[in-house]
Each structure stands twice: as structure tokens, then as C-alpha cells.
Design a protein around this motif. Structure first.
Motif, PDB file in Angstrom:
ATOM      1  N   ALA A  56      18.299 -11.227  48.265  1.00 58.46           N
ATOM      2  CA  ALA A  56      19.258 -10.311  48.411  1.00 58.46           C
ATOM      3  C   ALA A  56      19.587  -9.341  47.330  1.00 58.46           C
ATOM      4  N   ASN A  57      20.092 -10.608  46.096  1.00 60.14           N
ATOM      5  CA  ASN A  57      20.685 -10.119  44.935  1.00 60.14           C
ATOM      6  C   ASN A  57      19.363  -9.445  43.903  1.00 60.14           C
ATOM      7  N   GLU A  58      18.602  -9.400  44.170  1.00 58.15           N
ATOM      8  CA  GLU A  58      17.336  -8.577  43.467  1.00 58.15           C
ATOM      9  C   GLU A  58      17.000  -7.588  44.516  1.00 58.15           C
ATOM     10  N   GLN A  59      17.292  -7.465  45.639  1.00 56.63           N
ATOM     11  CA  GLN A  59      17.505  -5.742  45.895  1.00 56.63           C
ATOM     12  C   GLN A  59      15.364  -6.303  46.690  1.00 56.63           C
ATOM     13  N   GLN A  61      12.816  -5.520  48.197  1.00 53.12           N
ATOM     14  CA  GLN A  61      12.193  -4.708  49.411  1.00 53.12           C
ATOM     15  C   GLN A  61      11.056  -4.830  50.317  1.00 53.12           C
ATOM     16  N   PRO A  69      13.893  -2.079  56.251  1.00 58.99           N
ATOM     17  CA  PRO A  69      14.077  -2.648  55.128  1.00 58.99           C
ATOM     18  C   PRO A  69      14.183  -3.502  55.460  1.00 58.99           C
ATOM     19  N   ALA A  71      16.179  -7.302  56.212  1.00 56.64           N
ATOM     20  CA  ALA A  71      17.513  -7.700  56.362  1.00 56.64           C
ATOM     21  C   ALA A  71      17.688  -8.914  54.971  1.00 56.64           C
ATOM     22  N   TRP A  72      17.668  -8.449  54.163  1.00 51.43           N
ATOM     23  CA  TRP A  72      17.635 -11.061  53.705  1.00 51.43           C
ATOM     24  C   TRP A  72      18.914 -11.282  53.937  1.00 51.43           C
ATOM     25  N   ARG A  73      19.809 -10.539  54.349  1.00 55.48           N
ATOM     26  CA  ARG A  73      21.350 -11.129  54.316  1.00 55.48           C
ATOM     27  C   ARG A  73      21.482 -10.897  55.807  1.00 55.48           C
TER      28      ARG A  73
END
Length: 189
Positions: A56-59, A61, A69, A71-73
């Protein structure tokens, strides 16, 4: 007033020290074990991901088949199991994916706490083998998961990702799906 009995005073102090020692002993033992580098020996089947990464922090995709996309979170506490396919996902790869989906089913009422994400070119018969019933299918648009992708044809590796996007464990190509199932039962309760 009589002066306090010295023997009774010493006995009371000794009892107080013993009580303090009972509560302090585990803390002291933990400190010593940490200082010497000992870690509990729980046997996990996956390999820890070092250095730790947060997708999520690394974005990072992943674009799903519907164009949205990933959603990791997660909106609620859910782990994600990411299957990263090697070239030419065919019968062996599909068999492993089926066993992973079965491992999710064995979580019973906690099955909803695990999301399944397949990243790569779907198998040729994905529409007919029921893959869409269990897996979200997506593409790694910037090839950021290349380090986890197996190079062998007809193989798959898996990543266990925390609900905040932190990658926890890697299950390299050829992993034992029953070991993965055991790990899932430990972390999802």
C-alpha cells in the motif's frame, strides 16, 4: 505504643520482595532472551519477506479484470493471499490454485477474513474451472511483483499480505498447499 517486632517486620519485607520477584522474573527472563538473540521457534511454512515491504505504501498497482485497482488496505481486517503465476499457468498451476481455494474454505466461518488475488495471465480454462468463484484476477501493471514471480512454466508462488498491505510471507513455487493451510489456520482466527 510498643515498637514493631523486628522479626515480623523482616518477614513482611521478605514477602514483599518475593511478590515483586514473581512479577519481575518473566520480564527479566524476556530481556535476557532478547539480548542473546533467542526467538521462539514456531514453525511456519512460508518464508519471511525481508526486507519487509508494504504494498500500500509503495503504491503497488494491480489492476483487476474489471479495470479497478486492487485495494491493498482492506476496509475490514482481512489478509490477502496473492498467487503470482509463472509463465504458462496450466494444469499444475490450476491444481495449486484449487488447493489454495480449498485451504480458504477450511477456515469455515473465518473464510471471509482471507481475500484471494491471482496476478498474472489467467489459465486458458479459467472461465470453465470455477476460478472466478474464489479468485479476483488482476495484472501487475508495472511488474512490481516480478521478484516473487516463479520462472518455471506452469508454476505459482504465493504471498500472504496483512490487511494494511504489509507482505508477511512468501511461499515459493513448489510450496506445499497443506503447509499454507496450516499457516492460515494459525493466523486467521
Amino acid at each position: 505504643m510498643n515498637p514493631p517486632d523486628q522479626r515480623a517486620m523482616r518477614a513482611s519485607r521478605l514477602k514483599l520482595l518475593l511478590i515483586m520477584l514473581v512479577f519481575a522474573a518473566p520480564i527479566i527472563a524476556a530481556g535476557v532472551l532478547t539480548a542473546v538473540g533467542w526467538q521462539p521457534g514456531g514453525k511456519a511454512n512460508g518464508l519471511p519477506i525481508t526486507p519487509q515491504r508494504n504494498f500500500a505504501n509503495e503504491q503497488l498497482q494491480v489492476i483487476l479484470a474489471d479495470g479497478k485497482p486492487w485495494a491493498w488496505r482492506a476496509s475490514e481486517p482481512q489478509l490477502t493471499l496473492v498467487a503470482v503465476a509463472g509463465p504458462g499457468c496450466a494444469s499444475h498451476c490450476v491444481d495449486t490454485l484449487t488447493k489454495i481455494a480449498a485451504a480458504r474454505i477450511t477456515l469455515n466461518r473465518n473464510a471471509t477474513r482471507l481475500r484471494l488475488l491471482y496476478v498474472g495471465v489467467p489459465p486458458a480454462d479459467a472461465a470453465t474451472n470455477g476460478m472466478a468463484n474464489y479468485w479476483q484476477v488482476g495484472q501487475d501493471s508495472k511488474d512490481a511483483l516480478a521478484a516473487f514471480r516463479p520462472s518455471e512454466p506452469d508454476s505459482v508462488s504465493a504471498l500472504l499480505v496483512e490487511s494494511d498491505g504489509t507482505a508477511l510471507s512468501l511461499y515459493p513455487a513448489g510450496f506445499d498447499p497443506s503447509g499454507l493451510r496450516k499457516d492460515l489456520q494459525k493466523v486467521i482466527r
